[in-house]
Motif scaffolding. Structure first.
Motif, PDB file in Angstrom:
ATOM      1  N   ALA A 258       0.855  -1.194   0.000  1.00 31.58           N
ATOM      2  CA  ALA A 258       0.000   0.000   0.000  1.00 31.58           C
ATOM      3  C   ALA A 258       0.886   1.237   0.000  1.00 31.58           C
ATOM      4  CB  ALA A 258      -0.888  -0.017   1.242  1.00 31.58           C
ATOM      5  N   GLN A 259       0.418   2.307  -0.651  1.00 32.60           N
ATOM      6  CA  GLN A 259       1.223   3.523  -0.782  1.00 32.60           C
ATOM      7  C   GLN A 259       1.131   4.374   0.492  1.00 32.60           C
ATOM      8  OE1 GLN A 259       0.986   5.243  -4.988  1.00 32.60           O
ATOM      9  NE2 GLN A 259      -0.901   4.074  -4.850  1.00 32.60           N
ATOM     10  N   SER A 260       2.256   5.004   0.836  1.00 33.88           N
ATOM     11  CA  SER A 260       2.324   5.802   2.065  1.00 33.88           C
ATOM     12  C   SER A 260       1.771   7.206   1.828  1.00 33.88           C
ATOM     13  CB  SER A 260       3.776   5.915   2.517  1.00 33.88           C
ATOM     14  OG  SER A 260       4.490   6.683   1.569  1.00 33.88           O
ATOM     15  N   PHE A 261       1.534   7.912   2.932  1.00 38.44           N
ATOM     16  CA  PHE A 261       1.091   9.309   2.792  1.00 38.44           C
ATOM     17  C   PHE A 261       2.205  10.161   2.178  1.00 38.44           C
ATOM     18  CE2 PHE A 261       0.059  13.646   4.240  1.00 38.44           C
ATOM     19  CZ  PHE A 261      -1.196  13.754   3.671  1.00 38.44           C
ATOM     20  N   ALA A 262       3.468   9.815   2.465  1.00 33.67           N
ATOM     21  CA  ALA A 262       4.578  10.574   1.847  1.00 33.67           C
ATOM     22  C   ALA A 262       4.487  10.475   0.321  1.00 33.67           C
ATOM     23  CB  ALA A 262       5.911  10.041   2.355  1.00 33.67           C
ATOM     24  N   THR A 263       4.147   9.306  -0.189  1.00 30.81           N
ATOM     25  CA  THR A 263       3.989   9.131  -1.646  1.00 30.81           C
ATOM     26  C   THR A 263       2.807   9.955  -2.143  1.00 30.81           C
ATOM     27  OG1 THR A 263       4.901   6.932  -1.515  1.00 30.81           O
ATOM     28  CG2 THR A 263       3.565   7.406  -3.456  1.00 30.81           C
ATOM     29  N   TRP A 264       1.719   9.917  -1.395  1.00 33.81           N
ATOM     30  CA  TRP A 264       0.528  10.687  -1.781  1.00 33.81           C
ATOM     31  C   TRP A 264       0.886  12.177  -1.871  1.00 33.81           C
ATOM     32  CZ3 TRP A 264      -2.367  14.746  -0.134  1.00 33.81           C
ATOM     33  CH2 TRP A 264      -3.649  14.888  -0.672  1.00 33.81           C
ATOM     34  N   VAL A 265       1.665  12.646  -0.897  1.00 37.13           N
ATOM     35  CA  VAL A 265       2.031  14.070  -0.885  1.00 37.13           C
ATOM     36  C   VAL A 265       2.890  14.416  -2.105  1.00 37.13           C
ATOM     37  CG1 VAL A 265       3.341  15.847   0.347  1.00 37.13           C
ATOM     38  CG2 VAL A 265       1.822  14.342   1.603  1.00 37.13           C
ATOM     39  N   GLU A 266       3.842  13.537  -2.443  1.00 30.71           N
ATOM     40  CA  GLU A 266       4.653  13.793  -3.657  1.00 30.71           C
ATOM     41  C   GLU A 266       3.748  13.962  -4.871  1.00 30.71           C
ATOM     42  OE1 GLU A 266       7.437  10.607  -4.530  1.00 30.71           O
ATOM     43  OE2 GLU A 266       8.100  10.694  -2.439  1.00 30.71           O
ATOM     44  N   GLN A 267       2.710  13.126  -4.954  1.00 33.65           N
ATOM     45  CA  GLN A 267       1.817  13.164  -6.120  1.00 33.65           C
ATOM     46  C   GLN A 267       0.897  14.390  -6.118  1.00 33.65           C
ATOM     47  OE1 GLN A 267      -0.113   9.457  -5.391  1.00 33.65           O
ATOM     48  NE2 GLN A 267       1.534   8.219  -6.242  1.00 33.65           N
ATOM     49  N   HIS A 268       0.665  14.989  -4.924  1.00 34.13           N
ATOM     50  CA  HIS A 268      -0.312  16.089  -4.824  1.00 34.13           C
ATOM     51  C   HIS A 268       0.307  17.396  -4.361  1.00 34.13           C
ATOM     52  CE1 HIS A 268      -2.743  12.417  -4.766  1.00 34.13           C
ATOM     53  NE2 HIS A 268      -3.681  13.144  -5.329  1.00 34.13           N
ATOM     54  N   ARG A 269       1.635  17.457  -4.386  1.00 37.06           N
ATOM     55  CA  ARG A 269       2.363  18.635  -3.879  1.00 37.06           C
ATOM     56  C   ARG A 269       1.835  19.936  -4.482  1.00 37.06           C
ATOM     57  NH1 ARG A 269       6.579  21.103  -6.138  1.00 37.06           N
ATOM     58  NH2 ARG A 269       7.869  22.323  -4.720  1.00 37.06           N
ATOM     59  N   GLN A 270       1.620  19.919  -5.795  1.00 37.99           N
ATOM     60  CA  GLN A 270       1.186  21.145  -6.507  1.00 37.99           C
ATOM     61  C   GLN A 270      -0.101  21.724  -5.921  1.00 37.99           C
ATOM     62  OE1 GLN A 270       2.619  22.911  -8.772  1.00 37.99           O
ATOM     63  NE2 GLN A 270       4.347  21.546  -9.167  1.00 37.99           N
ATOM     64  N   ALA A 271      -0.977  20.844  -5.458  1.00 41.84           N
ATOM     65  CA  ALA A 271      -2.282  21.287  -4.968  1.00 41.84           C
ATOM     66  C   ALA A 271      -2.169  22.165  -3.729  1.00 41.84           C
ATOM     67  CB  ALA A 271      -3.148  20.070  -4.644  1.00 41.84           C
ATOM     68  N   PHE A 272      -1.029  22.072  -3.026  1.00 42.15           N
ATOM     69  CA  PHE A 272      -0.884  22.833  -1.783  1.00 42.15           C
ATOM     70  C   PHE A 272      -0.024  24.080  -1.956  1.00 42.15           C
ATOM     71  CE2 PHE A 272      -1.966  18.517  -0.517  1.00 42.15           C
ATOM     72  CZ  PHE A 272      -2.946  18.738   0.439  1.00 42.15           C
ATOM     73  N   LEU A 273       0.482  24.293  -3.170  1.00 42.18           N
ATOM     74  CA  LEU A 273       1.376  25.444  -3.385  1.00 42.18           C
ATOM     75  C   LEU A 273       0.595  26.739  -3.538  1.00 42.18           C
ATOM     76  CD1 LEU A 273       4.043  23.886  -5.762  1.00 42.18           C
ATOM     77  CD2 LEU A 273       4.387  24.676  -3.423  1.00 42.18           C
TER      78      LEU A 273
END
Ligand SMILES: NC(=O)c1ccc[n+]([C@@H]2O[C@H](COP(=O)([O-])OP(=O)(O)OC[C@H]3O[C@@H](n4cnc5c(N)ncnc54)[C@H](OP(=O)(O)O)[C@@H]3O)[C@@H](O)[C@H]2O)c1
Length: 273
Positions: A258-273
């Motif tokens: 299963a994928q970690s939250f750290a991986t999820w954040v890498e994939q969604h980083r742009q959304a928080f910029l």
């Protein structure tokens, strides 16, 4: 085989549509507003509303397998798919059904179990994508988030992993009459999640702890009823064991961790910029 995906424009469904298409399957995607679906052109988008069972009849023609979810309103709050939907699905000749269950039992689950279809229930814990709904705007506009129960660790799951398990259960035999609890690979608290987002965007995010009273007042302002607020309070402060125990199911069924939250954040980083 033709597979009908409900909730196809949503958090889990979008991943499921893409994953099934990448495996070469014929995907029919249900939406109440096909013109706004924004799904890959290879998906056949059809109109239908789970809360109006008769509207689904055209979408069911020629379908062999179906992913059903419990329905949600425009704000994502849970609704209850009427059990009549299950009757129509079985009558249309659908042989296999994977259902995203909230509690593991209820009228829809009973209808599915009695339907004669091969069924699998998926019971995920909290979605990692909740970080978008709950925190994205706050991080972008104010550089802060405020949370009740910020230290409470749960085994939140990547929504693409729910879709990956759904895809296997729809396409492969061996999952009939099973209810799978689905979690991520680790326990993580909101405070730890926010720290990972902060690290990824290279900016500090102030983490503010809300008292239960403050959280209740906020949810009331947002229009939630007392029952829903009580549910939120419980989930944020004393979540059930199912949410605080890492389950091996994603890896057992998909063959990869299963994928970690750290991986999820890498994939969604742009959304928080
Ligand atoms: N978030 C969590 O932590 C969590 C945890 C466990 C379980 N759940 C459950 O997961 C479910 C949500 O799944 P999700 O996040 O993948 O979905 P979602 O993103 O909330 O929405 C799914 C899509 O379903 C469609 N839809 C909504 N109501 C419909 C209806 N009456 N008939 C037909 N289509 C309808 C909407 O698309 P159109 O507008 O295109 O029709 C929407 O984009 C909810 O039942 C929720 O309770 C959530």
């Amino acid at each position: 085989m033709t597979i009908l995906v409900t909730g196809a424009t949503g958090t889990v469904g979008r991943h499921l549509v893409e994953q099934l298409l990448s495996k070469g399957e014929q995907v029919r995607a249900l939406s109440r507003n096909p013109e706004r679906a924004g799904l890959p052109p290879a998906a056949e988008v059809v109109k239908g509303d789970l809360m109006e069972p008769a509207s689904l009849i055209p979408a069911l023609t020629g379908v062999q397998a179906m992913y059903l979810f419990p329905s949600s309103d425009q704000e994502g709050a849970a609704l209850e798919t009427p059990p009549e939907v299950v009757k129509l699905v079985a009558e249309a000749g659908v042989q296999r059904m994977t259902y995203l269950t909230l509690y593991g039992s209820g009228p829809v689950e009973e209808a599915i179990q009695a339907s004669g279809m091969q069924w699998t229930f998926l019971q995920p814990v909290g979605f990692m994508a909740n970080a978008l709904d709950d925190w994205q705007a706050w991080v972008r506009k104010k550089g802060e988030v405020s949370v009740f129960g910020g230290h409470v660790r749960t085994a939140i799951i990547h929504e693409a992993d729910i879709a990956a398990v759904a895809s296997v259960t729809l396409l492969e035999p061996g999952h009939h009459e099973r209810c799978y609890t689905l979690t991520g690979p680790e326990l993580i608290s909101p405070q730890e999640q926010v720290a990972l987002i902060s690290q990824a965007i290279g900016r500090p995010i102030a983490f503010i702890s809300l008292s239960e009273q403050e959280a209740r007042a906020r949810w009331e302002d947002q229009g939630y009823d007392e029952e829903t607020i009580a549910f939120f309070v419980e989930m944020n402060s004393t979540p059930p064991e199912i949410a605080t125990t890492v389950a091996p199911t994603v890896e057992q069924i998909t063959g990869r961790p299963a994928q970690s939250f750290a991986t999820w954040v890498e994939q969604h980083r742009q959304a928080f910029l």
